[in-house]
Design a protein around this motif. Structure first.
Motif: not given
Length: 142
Positions: A8-31
């Motif tokens: 359960x901690x692993x599932x929570x951790x991986x969900x957090x990783x996906x959210x943080x990854x999305x947050x810090x990589x937002x708007x970095x890709x080429x149009x």
């Protein structure tokens, strides 16, 4: 802790990783890239050379869809196919010079956002996080 609690901690951790990854990589890709194309380039950047089947598996895409997306990325001159001289049927996929440049720029932006996230940490806390990441990589994400 039992395996279920750890899981359960692993599932929570991986969900957090996906959210943080999305947050810090937002708007970095080429149009000119779709989110899927960016994710493929990101995977190639950290794992190259890769095969079509490795990309397909990692991205949870069918082989024909993966092939189609790679063709588009090749047409944009962002990745190259390298034929294995020992087995001409095998091809490795790498970033082209333009793809390397694009991903280096994206990773620089992500790096800045990551640095902002950890700016408040002490040196000891950063070392602990580094050790925890090493342990996860060795024991869970190998």
């Amino acid at each position: 802790m039992d395996n279920n609690g750890l899981f359960q901690k692993f599932v929570s951790f991986t969900a957090s990783v996906h959210q943080i990854t999305s947050d810090i990589s937002k708007d970095v890709k080429a149009e000119s890239l779709t989110p899927v194309q960016y994710k493929i380039l990101e995977y190639i950047a950290v794992s190259q050379p890769v095969t079509l089947s490795e990309i397909s598996e990692c991205m949870h895409m069918s082989m024909p869809n993966t092939s189609r997306e790679l063709k588009k990325l090749s047409e944009k001159q962002l990745c190259d196919r390298i034929t294995d001289p020992a087995d001409r049927r095998r091809q490795g996929i790498t970033l082209s010079a333009a793809g390397e440049s694009m991903m280096n720029e994206a990773f620089q932006h992500i790096g800045v956002r990551f640095a902002e996230r950890i700016a408040h940490l002490t040196g000891d806390e950063r070392k602990e996080i580094e050790q925890a990441l090493d342990l996860l990589q060795q024991k869970v994400f190998y």
